[in-house]
Design a protein around this motif. Structure first.
Motif, PDB file in Angstrom:
ATOM      1  N   MET A 157       0.412  -0.983  -0.420  1.00  8.31           N
ATOM      2  CA  MET A 157      -0.458  -0.269   0.042  1.00  8.31           C
ATOM      3  C   MET A 157       1.027   1.018  -0.241  1.00  8.31           C
ATOM      4  SD  MET A 157      -3.110  -0.725   2.196  1.00  8.31           S
ATOM      5  CE  MET A 157      -2.783  -1.077   3.737  1.00  8.31           C
ATOM      6  N   ALA A 158       0.375   2.022  -0.927  1.00  6.54           N
ATOM      7  CA  ALA A 158       1.371   3.545  -1.044  1.00  6.54           C
ATOM      8  C   ALA A 158       1.153   4.491  -0.162  1.00  6.54           C
ATOM      9  CB  ALA A 158       1.025   3.774  -2.437  1.00  6.54           C
ATOM     10  N   LYS A 159       2.074   5.233   0.616  1.00  9.03           N
ATOM     11  CA  LYS A 159       1.834   5.849   1.404  1.00  9.03           C
ATOM     12  C   LYS A 159       2.030   7.399   0.619  1.00  9.03           C
ATOM     13  CE  LYS A 159       3.044   4.535   5.594  1.00  9.03           C
ATOM     14  NZ  LYS A 159       3.593   3.908   7.064  1.00  9.03           N
ATOM     15  N   MET A 160       0.586   8.277   1.277  1.00  8.37           N
ATOM     16  CA  MET A 160       1.123   9.733   0.646  1.00  8.37           C
ATOM     17  C   MET A 160       1.444  10.348   1.347  1.00  8.37           C
ATOM     18  SD  MET A 160      -2.239  11.591  -1.077  1.00  8.37           S
ATOM     19  CE  MET A 160      -3.022  12.061   0.845  1.00  8.37           C
ATOM     20  N   ILE A 161       2.429  11.392   0.437  1.00  9.40           N
ATOM     21  CA  ILE A 161       3.308  12.607   1.695  1.00  9.40           C
ATOM     22  C   ILE A 161       2.875  13.781   0.564  1.00  9.40           C
ATOM     23  CG2 ILE A 161       5.576  13.645   2.641  1.00  9.40           C
ATOM     24  CD1 ILE A 161       6.380  10.550   2.170  1.00  9.40           C
ATOM     25  N   SER A 162       2.167  14.857   2.364  1.00  9.61           N
ATOM     26  CA  SER A 162       2.285  15.745   1.726  1.00  9.61           C
ATOM     27  C   SER A 162       2.628  17.199   2.844  1.00  9.61           C
ATOM     28  CB  SER A 162       0.340  16.371   1.896  1.00  9.61           C
ATOM     29  OG  SER A 162       0.341  17.342   1.265  1.00  9.61           O
ATOM     30  N   GLU A 163       3.160  18.296   2.510  1.00 10.19           N
ATOM     31  CA  GLU A 163       3.454  19.200   2.672  1.00 10.19           C
ATOM     32  C   GLU A 163       2.686  20.610   3.090  1.00 10.19           C
ATOM     33  OE1 GLU A 163       7.264  21.275   1.122  1.00 10.19           O
ATOM     34  OE2 GLU A 163       8.140  18.553   1.477  1.00 10.19           O
ATOM     35  N   ASP A 164       1.376  20.607   2.379  1.00  9.90           N
ATOM     36  CA  ASP A 164      -0.595  20.776   2.557  1.00  9.90           C
ATOM     37  C   ASP A 164      -0.684  20.359   3.780  1.00  9.90           C
ATOM     38  OD1 ASP A 164      -1.939  22.488   2.160  1.00  9.90           O
ATOM     39  OD2 ASP A 164      -2.921  21.285   0.772  1.00  9.90           O
ATOM     40  N   VAL A 165      -0.764  21.064   4.824  1.00  8.92           N
ATOM     41  CA  VAL A 165      -1.317  19.729   6.007  1.00  8.92           C
ATOM     42  C   VAL A 165      -2.805  20.054   6.126  1.00  8.92           C
ATOM     43  CG1 VAL A 165      -0.795  20.267   8.653  1.00  8.92           C
ATOM     44  CG2 VAL A 165       1.218  20.768   7.006  1.00  8.92           C
ATOM     45  N   GLY A 166      -2.990  21.228   5.765  1.00  7.08           N
ATOM     46  CA  GLY A 166      -4.991  21.222   5.914  1.00  7.08           C
ATOM     47  C   GLY A 166      -5.060  21.362   7.604  1.00  7.08           C
ATOM     48  N   VAL A 167      -6.446  20.499   7.535  1.00  9.63           N
ATOM     49  CA  VAL A 167      -7.174  20.810   9.062  1.00  9.63           C
ATOM     50  C   VAL A 167      -6.396  18.805   9.813  1.00  9.63           C
ATOM     51  CG1 VAL A 167      -8.875  21.405   8.727  1.00  9.63           C
ATOM     52  CG2 VAL A 167      -9.527  19.090   7.931  1.00  9.63           C
ATOM     53  N   PHE A 168      -5.111  18.658   9.101  1.00  4.52           N
ATOM     54  CA  PHE A 168      -4.551  17.298   9.451  1.00  4.52           C
ATOM     55  C   PHE A 168      -6.031  16.325  10.658  1.00  4.52           C
ATOM     56  CE2 PHE A 168      -3.387  20.956  12.234  1.00  4.52           C
ATOM     57  CZ  PHE A 168      -3.690  20.763  13.637  1.00  4.52           C
ATOM     58  N   TYR A 169      -6.614  16.298  10.005  1.00  6.55           N
ATOM     59  CA  TYR A 169      -7.565  15.069  11.150  1.00  6.55           C
ATOM     60  C   TYR A 169      -6.943  13.507  11.050  1.00  6.55           C
ATOM     61  CZ  TYR A 169     -11.542  17.808  10.662  1.00  6.55           C
ATOM     62  OH  TYR A 169     -12.595  18.891  11.162  1.00  6.55           O
ATOM     63  N   GLN A 170      -5.939  13.459  10.476  1.00  5.04           N
ATOM     64  CA  GLN A 170      -5.329  12.093  10.415  1.00  5.04           C
ATOM     65  C   GLN A 170      -5.109  11.382  12.573  1.00  5.04           C
ATOM     66  OE1 GLN A 170      -4.356  14.528   9.453  1.00  5.04           O
ATOM     67  NE2 GLN A 170      -3.949  14.442   7.140  1.00  5.04           N
ATOM     68  N   HIS A 171      -5.156  12.529  13.169  1.00  7.63           N
ATOM     69  CA  HIS A 171      -4.882  11.920  14.693  1.00  7.63           C
ATOM     70  C   HIS A 171      -6.181  11.416  15.186  1.00  7.63           C
ATOM     71  CE1 HIS A 171      -5.460  15.778  16.814  1.00  7.63           C
ATOM     72  NE2 HIS A 171      -5.644  16.566  15.398  1.00  7.63           N
ATOM     73  N   TYR A 172      -7.015  11.806  14.530  1.00  3.31           N
ATOM     74  CA  TYR A 172      -8.911  11.144  15.342  1.00  3.31           C
ATOM     75  C   TYR A 172      -8.467  10.106  14.416  1.00  3.31           C
ATOM     76  CZ  TYR A 172      -9.716  15.970  15.254  1.00  3.31           C
ATOM     77  OH  TYR A 172     -10.231  17.345  15.861  1.00  3.31           O
ATOM     78  N   PRO A 173      -9.565   8.638  16.086  1.00  2.00           N
ATOM     79  CA  PRO A 173     -10.849   9.273  16.475  1.00  2.00           C
ATOM     80  C   PRO A 173      -9.960  10.343  18.102  1.00  2.00           C
ATOM     81  CG  PRO A 173     -11.017   6.890  16.427  1.00  2.00           C
ATOM     82  CD  PRO A 173      -9.390   7.541  15.269  1.00  2.00           C
ATOM     83  N   LYS A 174     -10.783  11.317  18.105  1.00  4.73           N
ATOM     84  CA  LYS A 174     -10.682  11.626  19.561  1.00  4.73           C
ATOM     85  C   LYS A 174     -11.905  11.431  20.443  1.00  4.73           C
ATOM     86  CE  LYS A 174      -6.871  14.258  19.001  1.00  4.73           C
ATOM     87  NZ  LYS A 174      -5.159  13.958  19.977  1.00  4.73           N
ATOM     88  N   VAL A 175     -11.716  11.251  21.790  1.00  7.00           N
ATOM     89  CA  VAL A 175     -13.306  11.434  22.647  1.00  7.00           C
ATOM     90  C   VAL A 175     -13.837  12.845  22.345  1.00  7.00           C
ATOM     91  CG1 VAL A 175     -13.549  11.158  25.076  1.00  7.00           C
ATOM     92  CG2 VAL A 175     -12.061   9.341  24.381  1.00  7.00           C
ATOM     93  N   ALA A 176     -14.338  12.800  22.520  1.00 13.39           N
ATOM     94  CA  ALA A 176     -15.543  14.595  23.019  1.00 13.39           C
ATOM     95  C   ALA A 176     -16.356  14.221  23.772  1.00 13.39           C
ATOM     96  CB  ALA A 176     -16.223  14.240  21.678  1.00 13.39           C
ATOM     97  N   ALA A 177     -15.175  15.763  24.910  1.00  8.53           N
ATOM     98  CA  ALA A 177     -15.968  15.743  25.630  1.00  8.53           C
ATOM     99  C   ALA A 177     -16.676  17.195  26.236  1.00  8.53           C
ATOM    100  CB  ALA A 177     -14.640  15.687  27.047  1.00  8.53           C
ATOM    101  N   ILE A 178     -17.561  17.613  26.858  1.00 11.20           N
ATOM    102  CA  ILE A 178     -18.411  18.935  27.137  1.00 11.20           C
ATOM    103  C   ILE A 178     -17.616  19.808  28.799  1.00 11.20           C
ATOM    104  CG2 ILE A 178     -20.422  19.929  28.127  1.00 11.20           C
ATOM    105  CD1 ILE A 178     -21.658  17.500  26.913  1.00 11.20           C
ATOM    106  N   VAL A 179     -16.994  20.769  27.754  1.00 15.34           N
ATOM    107  CA  VAL A 179     -16.284  21.130  28.936  1.00 15.34           C
ATOM    108  C   VAL A 179     -17.397  22.150  29.224  1.00 15.34           C
ATOM    109  CG1 VAL A 179     -14.845  23.401  29.470  1.00 15.34           C
ATOM    110  CG2 VAL A 179     -13.928  21.499  28.290  1.00 15.34           C
ATOM    111  N   THR A 180     -17.728  22.680  31.014  1.00 13.63           N
ATOM    112  CA  THR A 180     -18.319  23.381  31.145  1.00 13.63           C
ATOM    113  C   THR A 180     -18.539  24.437  31.982  1.00 13.63           C
ATOM    114  OG1 THR A 180     -18.427  21.766  33.245  1.00 13.63           O
ATOM    115  CG2 THR A 180     -20.986  21.897  31.677  1.00 13.63           C
ATOM    116  N   ALA A 181     -18.306  25.445  32.556  1.00 11.15           N
ATOM    117  CA  ALA A 181     -17.878  27.051  33.030  1.00 11.15           C
ATOM    118  C   ALA A 181     -19.293  27.735  33.583  1.00 11.15           C
ATOM    119  CB  ALA A 181     -16.967  27.612  32.312  1.00 11.15           C
TER     120      ALA A 181
END
Ligand SMILES: Cc1cc2nc3c(=O)[nH]c(=O)nc-3n(C[C@H](O)[C@H](O)[C@H](O)COP(=O)(O)O)c2cc1C
Length: 180
Positions: free
Chosen positions: A1-25
């Protein structure tokens, strides 16, 4: 499988998934809730937790004013609420009323604690620093609320009992249930 390399970083969703939490104040007689997916433990001793918040968020103003924030970890059943508080502006509405959010009492701060959270931290603000277009807010965890049955005897999340809200970016959420 070929990997793609880009210097156009964009929104870099590659590190997802993330736990979505609710911050309160809460400050100046107002309370609010917003969703964050950029959050992390920073130190175990002292117990420090960081959240990344854009300075234009209404929640940011309340945190700066009160020097406190809550971080609420939600089960997948609450995914619609997670999306709703992350897509609406607290300056124009009372999200607790609008989305019928049940609360528990905090013990060391005045931040709202969400009753449906399987865990929540009460934090006192110890640092507020700018990183690009976001602020890294660092809180000392001064109280931890946990739904006992959601955790194993070792203190880790029991995925047979609770499935956290995982965010993939854009409008996509998944959970950890075996059948999903
Ligand atoms: C899944 C999800 C994750 C989000 N993560 C963040 C985040 O980490 N930091 C941030 O500043 N905004 C984040 N947002 C956007 C805020 O939650 C959103 O702008 C919210 O309406 C702010 O509310 P407020 O203006 O009442 O404080 C996220 C939104 C969603 C739906």
């Amino acid at each position: 499988m070929a990997k793609m390399i880009s210097e156009d970083v964009g929104v870099f969703y590659q590190h997802y998934p993330k736990v979505a939490a609710i911050v309160t104040a809460r400050a100046e007689g107002k309370h609010n809730a917003m969703t964050v997916d950029w959050h992390t433990a920073l130190s175990s001793n002292p117990p420090l937790y960081g959240i990344c918040v854009a300075h234009r968020r209404f929640t940011y103003r309340l945190i700066v004013e009160s020097k406190e924030f809550g971080v609420n970890f939600m089960p997948s059943e609450a995914v619609e609420l997670v999306h709703a508080v992350g897509s609406s502006a607290g300056q124009q509405m009372d999200k607790f009323q609008e989305f019928d959010i049940a609360r528990d009492r905090p013990v060391k701060t005045r931040v709202p604690i969400l009753r449906d959270a399987y865990a929540a931290f009460e934090c006192q603000l110890v640092d507020d620093r700018e990183y690009g277009d976001y602020r890294l807010l660092v809180g000392m965890i001064v109280a931890v609320h946990t739904l006992r049955e959601a955790f194993t005897a070792e203190g880790t999340l029991d995925l047979d009992k609770v499935s956290p809200v995982l965010y993939l970016g854009r409008e996509f959420y998944v959970d950890t249930s075996r059948t999903a």
